[in-house]
Design a protein around this motif. Structure first.
Motif, PDB file in Angstrom:
ATOM      1  N   LEU B 252       4.126 -32.991   6.981  1.00 15.35           N
ATOM      2  CA  LEU B 252       3.553 -32.050   7.942  1.00 15.35           C
ATOM      3  C   LEU B 252       2.180 -31.602   7.456  1.00 15.35           C
ATOM      4  O   LEU B 252       1.997 -31.356   6.261  1.00 15.35           O
ATOM      5  CB  LEU B 252       4.430 -30.791   8.071  1.00 15.35           C
ATOM      6  CG  LEU B 252       5.922 -30.954   8.337  1.00 15.35           C
ATOM      7  CD1 LEU B 252       6.559 -29.568   8.466  1.00 15.35           C
ATOM      8  CD2 LEU B 252       6.174 -31.776   9.581  1.00 15.35           C
ATOM      9  N   ILE B 253       1.260 -31.492   8.385  1.00 15.88           N
ATOM     10  CA  ILE B 253      -0.051 -30.953   8.034  1.00 15.88           C
ATOM     11  C   ILE B 253      -0.392 -29.839   9.018  1.00 15.88           C
ATOM     12  O   ILE B 253      -0.418 -30.058  10.224  1.00 15.88           O
ATOM     13  CB  ILE B 253      -1.158 -32.040   8.081  1.00 15.88           C
ATOM     14  CG1 ILE B 253      -0.904 -33.070   6.972  1.00 15.88           C
ATOM     15  CG2 ILE B 253      -2.536 -31.426   7.868  1.00 15.88           C
ATOM     16  CD1 ILE B 253      -0.290 -34.328   7.429  1.00 15.88           C
ATOM     17  N   ALA B 254      -0.620 -28.641   8.469  1.00 12.52           N
ATOM     18  CA  ALA B 254      -1.071 -27.531   9.311  1.00 12.52           C
ATOM     19  C   ALA B 254      -2.500 -27.216   8.905  1.00 12.52           C
ATOM     20  O   ALA B 254      -2.746 -26.751   7.793  1.00 12.52           O
ATOM     21  CB  ALA B 254      -0.166 -26.321   9.113  1.00 12.52           C
ATOM     22  N   LEU B 255      -3.433 -27.491   9.829  1.00 16.67           N
ATOM     23  CA  LEU B 255      -4.835 -27.174   9.534  1.00 16.67           C
ATOM     24  C   LEU B 255      -5.074 -25.684   9.760  1.00 16.67           C
ATOM     25  O   LEU B 255      -4.164 -24.949  10.150  1.00 16.67           O
ATOM     26  CB  LEU B 255      -5.758 -28.058  10.390  1.00 16.67           C
ATOM     27  CG  LEU B 255      -5.621 -29.561  10.055  1.00 16.67           C
ATOM     28  CD1 LEU B 255      -6.446 -30.409  11.003  1.00 16.67           C
ATOM     29  CD2 LEU B 255      -6.034 -29.835   8.601  1.00 16.67           C
ATOM     30  N   LYS B 256      -6.300 -25.252   9.508  1.00 14.26           N
ATOM     31  CA  LYS B 256      -6.606 -23.822   9.465  1.00 14.26           C
ATOM     32  C   LYS B 256      -5.987 -23.037  10.626  1.00 14.26           C
ATOM     33  O   LYS B 256      -6.194 -23.348  11.792  1.00 14.26           O
ATOM     34  CB  LYS B 256      -8.126 -23.631   9.470  1.00 14.26           C
ATOM     35  CG  LYS B 256      -8.514 -22.190   9.231  1.00 14.26           C
ATOM     36  CD  LYS B 256     -10.018 -22.000   9.190  1.00 14.26           C
ATOM     37  CE  LYS B 256     -10.324 -20.509   9.059  1.00 14.26           C
ATOM     38  NZ  LYS B 256     -11.759 -20.240   9.098  1.00 14.26           N
ATOM     39  N   GLY B 257      -5.217 -22.020  10.266  1.00 15.01           N
ATOM     40  CA  GLY B 257      -4.670 -21.109  11.267  1.00 15.01           C
ATOM     41  C   GLY B 257      -3.536 -21.674  12.113  1.00 15.01           C
ATOM     42  O   GLY B 257      -3.047 -21.015  13.027  1.00 15.01           O
ATOM     43  N   ALA B 282      -0.245 -26.897   3.794  1.00 10.66           N
ATOM     44  CA  ALA B 282      -0.709 -25.758   4.583  1.00 10.66           C
ATOM     45  C   ALA B 282      -2.143 -25.414   4.212  1.00 10.66           C
ATOM     46  O   ALA B 282      -2.433 -25.051   3.073  1.00 10.66           O
ATOM     47  CB  ALA B 282       0.210 -24.559   4.356  1.00 10.66           C
ATOM     48  N   HIS B 283      -3.021 -25.542   5.204  1.00 11.12           N
ATOM     49  CA  HIS B 283      -4.417 -25.168   4.985  1.00 11.12           C
ATOM     50  C   HIS B 283      -4.593 -23.664   5.207  1.00 11.12           C
ATOM     51  O   HIS B 283      -3.651 -22.948   5.513  1.00 11.12           O
ATOM     52  CB  HIS B 283      -5.332 -25.988   5.899  1.00 11.12           C
ATOM     53  CG  HIS B 283      -5.436 -27.434   5.490  1.00 11.12           C
ATOM     54  ND1 HIS B 283      -4.433 -28.340   5.744  1.00 11.12           N
ATOM     55  CD2 HIS B 283      -6.391 -28.112   4.805  1.00 11.12           C
ATOM     56  CE1 HIS B 283      -4.779 -29.532   5.252  1.00 11.12           C
ATOM     57  NE2 HIS B 283      -5.964 -29.413   4.665  1.00 11.12           N
ATOM     58  N   GLU B 284      -5.865 -23.244   5.078  1.00 12.68           N
ATOM     59  CA  GLU B 284      -6.187 -21.824   5.129  1.00 12.68           C
ATOM     60  C   GLU B 284      -5.521 -21.093   6.301  1.00 12.68           C
ATOM     61  O   GLU B 284      -5.596 -21.540   7.450  1.00 12.68           O
ATOM     62  CB  GLU B 284      -7.714 -21.691   5.251  1.00 12.68           C
ATOM     63  CG  GLU B 284      -8.254 -20.371   4.765  1.00 12.68           C
ATOM     64  CD  GLU B 284      -9.775 -20.376   4.805  1.00 12.68           C
ATOM     65  OE1 GLU B 284     -10.361 -19.316   4.985  1.00 12.68           O
ATOM     66  OE2 GLU B 284     -10.367 -21.476   4.674  1.00 12.68           O
ATOM     67  N   GLU B 285      -4.882 -19.985   5.960  1.00 13.92           N
ATOM     68  CA  GLU B 285      -4.281 -19.079   6.959  1.00 13.92           C
ATOM     69  C   GLU B 285      -3.278 -19.767   7.883  1.00 13.92           C
ATOM     70  O   GLU B 285      -2.982 -19.275   8.965  1.00 13.92           O
ATOM     71  CB  GLU B 285      -5.372 -18.385   7.784  1.00 13.92           C
ATOM     72  CG  GLU B 285      -6.143 -17.382   6.949  1.00 13.92           C
ATOM     73  CD  GLU B 285      -7.348 -16.786   7.674  1.00 13.92           C
ATOM     74  OE1 GLU B 285      -7.480 -17.011   8.882  1.00 13.92           O
ATOM     75  OE2 GLU B 285      -8.141 -16.110   7.002  1.00 13.92           O
ATOM     76  N   SER B 286      -2.783 -20.910   7.495  1.00 14.81           N
ATOM     77  CA  SER B 286      -1.788 -21.571   8.337  1.00 14.81           C
ATOM     78  C   SER B 286      -0.387 -21.213   7.853  1.00 14.81           C
ATOM     79  O   SER B 286      -0.215 -20.582   6.810  1.00 14.81           O
ATOM     80  CB  SER B 286      -1.979 -23.091   8.295  1.00 14.81           C
ATOM     81  OG  SER B 286      -1.565 -23.583   7.032  1.00 14.81           O
ATOM     82  N   GLU B 287       0.600 -21.656   8.639  1.00 14.00           N
ATOM     83  CA  GLU B 287       1.975 -21.298   8.326  1.00 14.00           C
ATOM     84  C   GLU B 287       2.888 -22.501   8.579  1.00 14.00           C
ATOM     85  O   GLU B 287       2.867 -23.069   9.665  1.00 14.00           O
ATOM     86  CB  GLU B 287       2.369 -20.135   9.235  1.00 14.00           C
ATOM     87  CG  GLU B 287       3.701 -19.521   8.907  1.00 14.00           C
ATOM     88  CD  GLU B 287       4.011 -18.373   9.879  1.00 14.00           C
ATOM     89  OE1 GLU B 287       3.152 -17.482  10.037  1.00 14.00           O
ATOM     90  OE2 GLU B 287       5.086 -18.407  10.475  1.00 14.00           O
TER      91      GLU B 287
END
Lengths: 254, 469
Positions: B252-257, B282-287
């Motif tokens: 899984l990849i969650a980009l910013k936010g 998990a990138h910046e501010e992501s969940e």
């Protein structure tokens, strides 16, 4: 036939005989008190009637409206109308009182039939009002972190919801201060009626000031040694259990 | 109250059937270069994928089974007796009408098309090695959301696929990720464009039909900046006497936010080895949130993880494992903190019944140079019988100042007194057990989507009915 009839009951734990040839009948609509000193076998009597697996019945029988309870599992006895208010009710962590009671009532319906949620809550709130229980109470997990008084009120609420024909109340007064005792007693009194037979087990006479029995039985060393009307409780209060033991020819405790 | 919105329909009894199916493609039994090349040929892999597979095969062969820390039961898997690829065709259809009749009736019996109509934004259905059906609602597709099988994904969207494929979980991460990398087939590829919030869940259903078979799906999900997605997967297989292997890799990849929630409710039959690697980046501010419910299988080894790469990112694993007679649920979570102000939360509940065994393995890593990172770990085990077993292996390394961790563990038992108490209210022993177990998981299940919690409670009831009395 409309009675809870204990006939020549004998019960043991291992080699130790705890109930020795005990007979007693509770008719529908009657309130019977069983009094006795510690270790007389009162709580064993309550648990055996309900079907606790730790005790071995070595003789006699218990009939509920003519049906032999010893041929039924504990849950079958319950569904047929037997209720035990526990001296030490168990916690059921994570299960709310509302959900627990709902499951218990659902279990009484024929297979394939669903409990109507609206009817259920209507009844629940009616009984809570009757017993003066706050609405938020039933969203708490069953007995989890309850005070002694809360546990006993929870037992009485369950009894009110499940409409038993016969209820055994095991030391319902234990661990209660006088205010809590009054509340619980008024709850029991509000459930009294021609369609409920009660076996009230207690060590102390004081509960009987608030729940007045029709009959009093004194239990010593595994058997009923004396039966009478409500005045027997007062006499016992005045003279103590040793008086009964002497009369019954039982050894006096050291 | 009855509800007919069961989220995934993975009742194991309902799943215990199989129809005879004629497979057009069969890689035969056992694993070697020939088999890997066969899969690449059949799937018409681009060269880079073929090379990736062959290299992975070498990695798989060079790595020992992890029996120095994991269950010796892994030795019961005979890799030479497994069939690694079985399919009828190569293309997933967009319409149930085009799915071959013998496969379609399996999914109809499992209720998948019906659920799709009711409340899902899209469905992919995999039968043994390949997706046979894959479709999303028109409105969701028009927002630019891509939801296809992994084979289609790598061919049609190579610029996105290749950028992220194998980056979160490298081939050599462990022996089973290497195995998957060599023979992967099926699984989902999802891309959600920036700012798109997919309202309803996307669902994949993985069905094993054949005996002595290995299912190796590969799922890759990318949520671009500020997007949101919930993905659910369900799995079943008929009960065979021989071992079946399920070894997936999910990245899984969650980009910013972005917010990405991945929900699994597996209910494998008791002959399945379920050895799955799942990790999110998990990138910046992501969940990234994993909700992982493991019921069934012979041995499950699964430790969903989140690499908290971006500042203020957040990772969460909520898991429930139920180990019945003869089953071993070896599950847990990994939280790798790699940026400041990252937070992670692990709540794990396990239930062991009969001779069932539940193991929790946790890894929380916060290196020295980071500031203001937080982790909370709670693991609770419930033992039903005296023969039930639970173990906990938490590994927490937290260095540096200003980082905090909190770890709580508990073991409890359903007492005979509690069961008697509940029976006295009219509940059968099985009902009492199942209510106790539901009570144990209740505070966790409350955090699940509604349809899911209903389904899970029902599955627990079924499991308890079969195990008591």
């Amino acid at each position: 036939m409309q009675q809870l009839e204990i006939k020549n009951l004998r019960v043991a734990i291992g080699e130790n005989e705890i109930i020795r040839d005990l007979s007693l009948s509770v008719g529908l609509g009657e309130m019977h008190a069983v009094m006795g000193p510690n270790g007389s076998g009162k709580s064993t009597l309550a648990k055996v009637i309900a079907g606790h697996p730790d005790y071995k019945v070595t003789g006699g029988e218990v009939l509920m409206d003519g049906e032999n309870l010893f041929e039924l599992d504990p849950d079958e006895r319950a569904r047929k109308g037997l209720f035990l208010a526990f001296q030490y009710p168990s916690e059921v962590p994570g299960v709310t009182i509302a959900n627990f009671l709902r499951a218990a009532m659902q279990a009484r319906l024929p297979e394939g039939e669903e409990l109507e949620a609206t009817d259920y809550y209507a009844k629940l709130y009616e009984k809570m009002d009757l017993l003066e229980i706050d609405r938020s109470f039933t969203s708490r997990a069953v007995n989890e972190g309850f005070s002694g008084g809360e546990k006993k009120r929870c037992e009485i609420l369950q009894m009110a919801m499940l409409d038993p024909r016969y209820a055994v109340l095991d030391e319902t007064d234990s661990g209660l201060d006088i205010d809590a005792l009054k509340v619980v007693a008024s709850g029991v009194n509000s459930l009294r009626g021609p369609n409920l037979g009660v076996l009230l087990i207690t060590h102390y006479q004081r509960l009987l000031n608030y729940i007045v029995p029709d009959f009093v039985h004194v239990m010593v060393h595994g058997r009923i040694v004396r039966s009478g009307g409500k005045e027997l409780a007062l006499e016992l209060e005045e003279k103590g259990y040793d008086w009964i033991r002497e009369h019954a020819g039982e050894p006096v405790a050291a | 109250m009855k509800t007919d919105t069961s989220a995934v329909n993975i009742d194991r009894d309902k799943g215990d059937f199989h129809y005879k199916v004629d497979y057009g493609y069969d890689a035969g039994v056992g694993l070697d270069e020939r088999v890997v090349n066969y899969i690449s040929d059949v799937k018409q892999d681009p060269d880079w994928v073929r090379e990736f597979r062959l290299k992975a095969l070498q990695t798989f062969e060079s790595k020992p089974l992890p029996t120095h820390w994991a269950s010796k039961d892994l030795e019961a898997i005979d890799f030479n007796k497994i069939r690694y690829y079985l399919a009828q065709g190569q293309r997933a259809t967009r319409s149930w009408d085009e799915v071959p009749e013998d496969v379609k009736r399996t999914f109809e019996r499992l209720g998948i098309p019906e659920q799709e109509r009711k409340f899902l934004a899209g469905v992919e259905a995999q039968f043994d090695s390949e997706a046979v059906y894959s479709n999303i609602k028109k409105a969701v597709g028009e927002q630019g959301v891509i939801f296809v099988g992994s084979t289609e994904g790598l061919k049609e969207y190579p610029e996105i696929f290749r950028r992220w494929f194998g980056k979160v979980i490298p081939t050599g991460d462990n022996k089973f990720s290497a195995l998957n990398s060599a023979v992967f087939s099926g699984g989902s590829f999802i891309y959600v464009p920036p700012g798109v919030k997919v309202k309803h869940p996307l669902q994949a259903y993985f069905r094993i039909n054949a005996e002595n078979f290995g299912q190796f799906e590969r799922t890759l999900i990318i949520c671009d900046e500020g997007s949101e997605l919930t993905y659910m997967e369900g799995c079943t297989a008929p009960k065979f006497n021989t071992a079946t292997l399920h070894s997936a890799v999910v990245e899984l990849i969650a980009l910013k936010g972005a917010k990405l929630q991945y929900i699994t409710v597996q209910n494998w039959s008791p002959n399945v080895f379920n050895l799955v690697t799942k990790r999110g980046l998990a990138h910046e501010e992501s969940e990234i949130k994993w909700i992982d419910c493991n019921i069934g299988s012979r041995l499950t080894m699964k430790y969903p993880g989140v690499v908290l790469k971006g500042r203020k990112s957040r990772g969460e694993v909520l898991s429930i494992a139920l180990a019945n007679n003869g089953q071993h649920q070896d599950t847990g979570a990994k939280m790798i903190h790699a940026a400041d102000e990252t937070t992670s939360n692990i709540i794990s509940k396990s239930i062991s019944i009969g001779t069932g065994r539940a193991t929790y393995r946790g890894l929380v890593h916060v290196p020295k140079h980071l500031k203001n990172c937080r982790n909370n770990t709670e693991c609770d085990a419930l033992l039903i019988n005296a023969t039930s077993r639970t173990d906990t292996y938490p590994a927490i390394t937290v260095r540096g100042t200003g980082n905090s961790v909190q770890h709580e563990a508990s073991v409890s038992q359903v007492s005979a007194e509690q069961i008697f108490y509940m029976q006295q209210r009219g509940l059968s022993e099985a009902q009492a057990m199942s209510l106790s177990v539901n009570g144990f998981v209740n505070d966790l299940v409350r955090q699940f989507p509604m349809e899911y919690s209903v389904e899970l409670k029902r599955l627990i009831e079924l499991e308890m009915e079969g195990s008591v009395g």
